[in-house]
Design an enzyme around this catalytic site. Structure first.
Site, mmCIF file in Angstrom:
data_model
loop_
_atom_site.group_PDB
_atom_site.id
_atom_site.type_symbol
_atom_site.label_atom_id
_atom_site.label_comp_id
_atom_site.label_asym_id
_atom_site.label_seq_id
_atom_site.Cartn_x
_atom_site.Cartn_y
_atom_site.Cartn_z
ATOM 1 N N ASN A 210 51.431 61.439 -82.243
ATOM 2 C CA ASN A 210 51.806 60.780 -80.980
ATOM 3 C C ASN A 210 52.510 59.460 -81.306
ATOM 4 O OD1 ASN A 210 49.759 58.568 -81.134
ATOM 5 N ND2 ASN A 210 48.381 60.342 -81.149
ATOM 6 N N LYS A 289 55.874 76.244 -95.923
ATOM 7 C CA LYS A 289 56.634 75.909 -94.722
ATOM 8 C C LYS A 289 56.772 77.149 -93.830
ATOM 9 C CE LYS A 289 61.097 74.239 -93.223
ATOM 10 N NZ LYS A 289 62.503 74.133 -93.584
#
Ligand code: PMT
Length: 403
Positions: A210, A289
């Site tokens: 955030n 990934k």
């Protein structure tokens, strides 16, 4: 002695038999929470080894003015600015004479001249030397210039004489050093503060997080340290320097933040949760990934993170006074009140983060401090200023709860 928590004391040791007592003085000052750095004159090293004082203070001892190695660490001007108090114990007749003459012919006198910190001297010498009119004149000159003399005491001396000139005992000197500092609102208290965001990894290159910058939590840590507390800051990844006198534990995830917070929490008096902790984290972290596939929509499975502030507030033993934050975009006070009750907090700071001027990543903030009894609004100001107001208010609530 609580006033010594987090204080920076530069202990000067000059040549005299009482120098051996400076070891115990160092131990007492450190034990009371002060950060002690030691400067010895060459004569002092004839009476006690720098190694002993290095072991007791936990820092290298400063010995010479023109030492390139020491200057590369903390230079003498930096050391002079660092000190909250300079205490010279023992202060010999020779040191008192040189200092009163304004000489800067060794490291210790130079530091005394270069520092704005209050200076206390604990004279220690033979009674005839102390009574000598030249020593008396030097001592009077220094006191008239604002230097404080601690002692000397009267009694039997190492040389066999009796009279004034004994250095005060280390316990007495430590007490008198503490009295040089004002009692501040959190003197001697231990405070843990969380700050910044957490990062919850998805794969080796991605995470959920955030916009918390850590500014609010870091400002609170600085304000608490300035209020006399010893502060542990548990910080998520941010780009801020750690405030002076604050111990910082860097973490990434909510689980790491919980572990770092709980480590030693039973010794803490106050806990303030300013971090923006991710409520959820990915169920699994991909080893490699994650590759883009042909699907248009990708679903992530998340699992709830532990609630750090609720865990601390729910501790059955060693529960500190616990303060949460509530970052809300609507019905700010109502939601804050329900979090206060649900998480069993003592106080909550309601933060309207719908306004970009306050809240996440802004330099300013405006909040309402909510308790079971009422609300106090703190209008918009810089986060540093607001942190000072908050620490003052939180400390008042905390002290009321303990009285
Ligand atoms: O870091 P800045 O950019 O300066 O921004 C400051 C801030 C907006 C992040 C800060 O002022 C603030 O409001 N922090 C709390 C953010 C938040 O996560 O609020 P919340 O309402 O979601 O959480 C309520 C309380 O529970 C908070 O004290 C939070 O730290 C705590 N919590 C939340 C979830 C969780 N898993 N563990 C927690 O401890």
């Amino acid at each position: 002695m609580q006033r010594l928590t987090n204080r920076r004391i530069l202990l000067g040791i000059t040549g005299g038999i009482a120098a051996y007592k400076s070891a115990e003085l160092t131990r007492l000052l450190k034990g009371a929470g002060a950060d002690v750095r030691i400067v010895m004159t060459p004569a002092a090293t004839e009476f006690i080894t720098p190694l002993t004082l290095q072991a007791l203070s936990g820092h290298p001892v400063h010995l010479q003015l023109l030492d390139p190695e020491a200057e590369a660490g903390m230079g003498h001007i930096e050391l002079a600015k660092w000190a909250d108090l300079i205490l010279v114990a023992p202060a010999s007749a020779d040191f008192i004479a040189r200092f009163s003459a304004g000489m800067g012919d060794d490291l210790l006198t130079t530091l005394c001249l270069a520092s704005d910190a209050p200076i206390c001297l604990a004279p220690a010498m033979n009674q005839a030397m102390w009574r000598d009119p030249r020593t008396q004149a030097n001592a009077h000159k220094l006191t008239s210039q604002g230097v404080t003399l601690l002692g000397p005491g009267v009694g039997a001396q190492a040389c066999g004489d009796t009279g004034p000139g004994r250095m005060l005992e280390p316990e007495e000197l430590a007490e008198l050093a503490a009295e040089q500092f004002e009692h501040t609102v959190l003197s001697g208290k231990r405070v843990v503060i969380t700050a910044g965001p957490t990062r919850e990894p998805l794969d080796p290159v991605r995470y959920i997080s955030n916009h918390s910058s850590g500014k609010m939590g870091y400002a609170l840590a600085e304000a608490a340290a300035d209020a006399g507390a010893s502060v542990k800051l548990v910080s998520g990844p941010v780009m801020l320097p750690v405030p002076p006198r604050v111990e910082c534990v860097q973490v990434e995830t909510a689980e790491e933040m919980l572990a770092a917070t709980l480590d030693g929490i039973e010794a803490c008096d106050l806990f303030i949760a300013a971090a923006a902790v991710a409520d959820y984290r990915p169920v699994a972290i991909a080893e490699h990934k994650i590759k883009k596939g042909s699907e248009e929509i990708m679903e992530l499975r998340l699992v709830k993170n532990p609630d750090i502030v609720a865990t601390v507030a729910g501790l059955e033993t060693g529960r500190p006074f616990t303060v949460g934050f509530a970052a809300e975009t609507r019905d700010v006070i109502d939601y804050a009140r329900s979090k206060l009750a649900r998480k069993r907090l003592d106080l909550i700071v309601a933060n309207d983060v719908s306004n970009p001027e306050i809240g996440f990543n802004s330099d300013d903030n405006a909040v309402t401090l909510v308790s079971a009894e009422g609300e106090t609004g703190l209008p918009q100001t810089s986060k540093r200023q607001l942190a000072r107001q908050l620490i003052e208010q939180i400390a008042q609530h905390y002290l009321k709860s303990t009285s």
